[in-house]
Design a protein around this motif. Sequence first.
Motif, PDB file in Angstrom:
ATOM      1  N   ALA A  27      38.844  50.806  44.604  1.00 56.27           N
ATOM      2  CA  ALA A  27      38.007  49.747  45.119  1.00 56.27           C
ATOM      3  C   ALA A  27      37.454  50.045  43.759  1.00 56.27           C
ATOM      4  N   GLY A  28      37.054  51.135  42.977  1.00 57.56           N
ATOM      5  CA  GLY A  28      37.128  50.225  41.944  1.00 57.56           C
ATOM      6  C   GLY A  28      36.980  49.200  41.082  1.00 57.56           C
ATOM      7  N   PHE A  29      38.240  49.282  40.897  1.00 55.91           N
ATOM      8  CA  PHE A  29      38.407  48.086  40.428  1.00 55.91           C
ATOM      9  C   PHE A  29      38.525  46.325  41.058  1.00 55.91           C
ATOM     10  N   SER A  30      38.274  46.856  42.522  1.00 58.89           N
ATOM     11  CA  SER A  30      38.215  45.758  43.156  1.00 58.89           C
ATOM     12  C   SER A  30      36.938  44.968  42.952  1.00 58.89           C
ATOM     13  N   THR A  31      35.993  46.674  43.110  1.00 59.32           N
ATOM     14  CA  THR A  31      34.544  45.978  43.322  1.00 59.32           C
ATOM     15  C   THR A  31      34.239  45.651  42.248  1.00 59.32           C
ATOM     16  N   ALA A  32      34.744  46.006  40.844  1.00 59.45           N
ATOM     17  CA  ALA A  32      33.977  45.729  39.448  1.00 59.45           C
ATOM     18  C   ALA A  32      34.365  44.155  39.461  1.00 59.45           C
ATOM     19  N   ILE A  33      35.646  44.077  39.801  1.00 60.75           N
ATOM     20  CA  ILE A  33      35.528  42.078  39.904  1.00 60.75           C
ATOM     21  C   ILE A  33      35.270  41.198  40.558  1.00 60.75           C
ATOM     22  N   ALA A  34      34.957  42.215  41.941  1.00 59.75           N
ATOM     23  CA  ALA A  34      33.953  41.308  42.640  1.00 59.75           C
ATOM     24  C   ALA A  34      32.352  41.197  42.081  1.00 59.75           C
ATOM     25  N   ALA A  35      32.446  42.196  41.628  1.00 59.34           N
ATOM     26  CA  ALA A  35      30.933  42.187  40.854  1.00 59.34           C
ATOM     27  C   ALA A  35      30.801  40.789  39.656  1.00 59.34           C
ATOM     28  N   ALA A  36      31.553  41.024  39.671  1.00 55.54           N
ATOM     29  CA  ALA A  36      31.888  40.485  38.067  1.00 55.54           C
ATOM     30  C   ALA A  36      31.784  39.071  38.464  1.00 55.54           C
ATOM     31  N   LEU A  37      32.522  38.688  39.435  1.00 55.05           N
ATOM     32  CA  LEU A  37      32.315  37.186  40.254  1.00 55.05           C
ATOM     33  C   LEU A  37      31.198  36.927  40.440  1.00 55.05           C
ATOM     34  N   ALA A  38      30.559  37.438  41.238  1.00 56.68           N
ATOM     35  CA  ALA A  38      29.428  37.354  41.992  1.00 56.68           C
ATOM     36  C   ALA A  38      28.292  37.224  40.922  1.00 56.68           C
ATOM     37  N   LEU A  39      28.070  38.287  39.922  1.00 54.59           N
ATOM     38  CA  LEU A  39      27.286  38.025  38.703  1.00 54.59           C
ATOM     39  C   LEU A  39      27.317  36.463  38.379  1.00 54.59           C
ATOM     40  N   LEU A  40      28.680  36.128  37.346  1.00 57.93           N
ATOM     41  CA  LEU A  40      28.914  35.229  37.105  1.00 57.93           C
ATOM     42  C   LEU A  40      28.162  33.936  38.027  1.00 57.93           C
ATOM     43  N   ALA A  41      28.341  33.864  39.107  1.00 57.99           N
ATOM     44  CA  ALA A  41      27.634  33.238  40.328  1.00 57.99           C
ATOM     45  C   ALA A  41      26.997  32.484  40.442  1.00 57.99           C
TER      46      ALA A  41
END
Length: 314
Positions: A27-41
């Motif tokens: 859950a933590g790794f998936s959240t980190a990837i999703a957050a990074a992609l959202a912030l970049l977008a």
Amino acid sequence: MTDEISLLPPAASSVAGHTDALFYSLAGFSTAIAAALALLAVAFCIRYRRGSRASRQGARRHANGLEWAWTIAPMTVFLGLFAWGAYDYARLTRPPADAVPVLAVAKQWVWTLQHADGRREINELHVPLGRPVRLLMTSQDVIHSFFVPAFRIKQDVLPGRYTSLWFTPTRAGTYHLLCAEYCGTDHAAMVGGIVVMPPERFAQWLQEGDRGPSLARLGMRLFRDSGCAGCHNPQSSVHAPDLRQLFGRRVFMQDGSQRVADETYLRDSIVEPRKDIVAGYEPIMPSYAGQLDEEQIGALVQYLRSGAAPEESP
């Protein structure tokens, strides 16, 4: 039942901590990837919005290093999580040799549980603290699922075959037992409890109350009364396989295949004797499907698993 309020139920088995660690890591790794992609977008949308003064000169169409990095790095992490989960799952398929055996038969809409010494329970299972417990499970009607949230274990219980599950409780108390597979009208009422007791209190509990013969002794009686001994007794004139010390051995079939004589093989041999014919024997054994219920078949399997000779008392 336990009254603790938390994100997850209390971890009360030896595998619960490992399961929680894997869950939180995934859950933590998936959240980190999703957050990074959202912030970049969001950052790109703001920086390169229409009318912005951001320079668009010399934009590269490819960045091979970056593309390899964002492909290989997450893939490596997810493969690591997969290997972690596969290792934990493999451990769940190998119960300790000294695990306390329990026969579980699911019915609409109750759990019937029987200890090896003959003590029976309905919708409740008493187990010793710190001792591994192995459940041999089958269903008498439809698909059910044995689910104990506090132990982080769940296993489908299927009609016509055996599944198994084991756990080692690490905290005393009473924990919810649920059916996690829709099984009919009263599915939601198919609930019970796992009562974890100190070993000395569990031993005392086993001696209390009414209980019938042990599973192995009941199986011995069924073996005799159902006519099995008439053919499988070593002194019988009928040419039938010798069942002494059969459990765990490799059995050779007429078609050249091999099977290990586990609980599923023993059950199949009782209800579907023509499914696998042992090499050197004729398919003359009748089926006991419909003549014995699942609890009786389980007792027969336990008797054969004990390794006792057909004429011996286990």
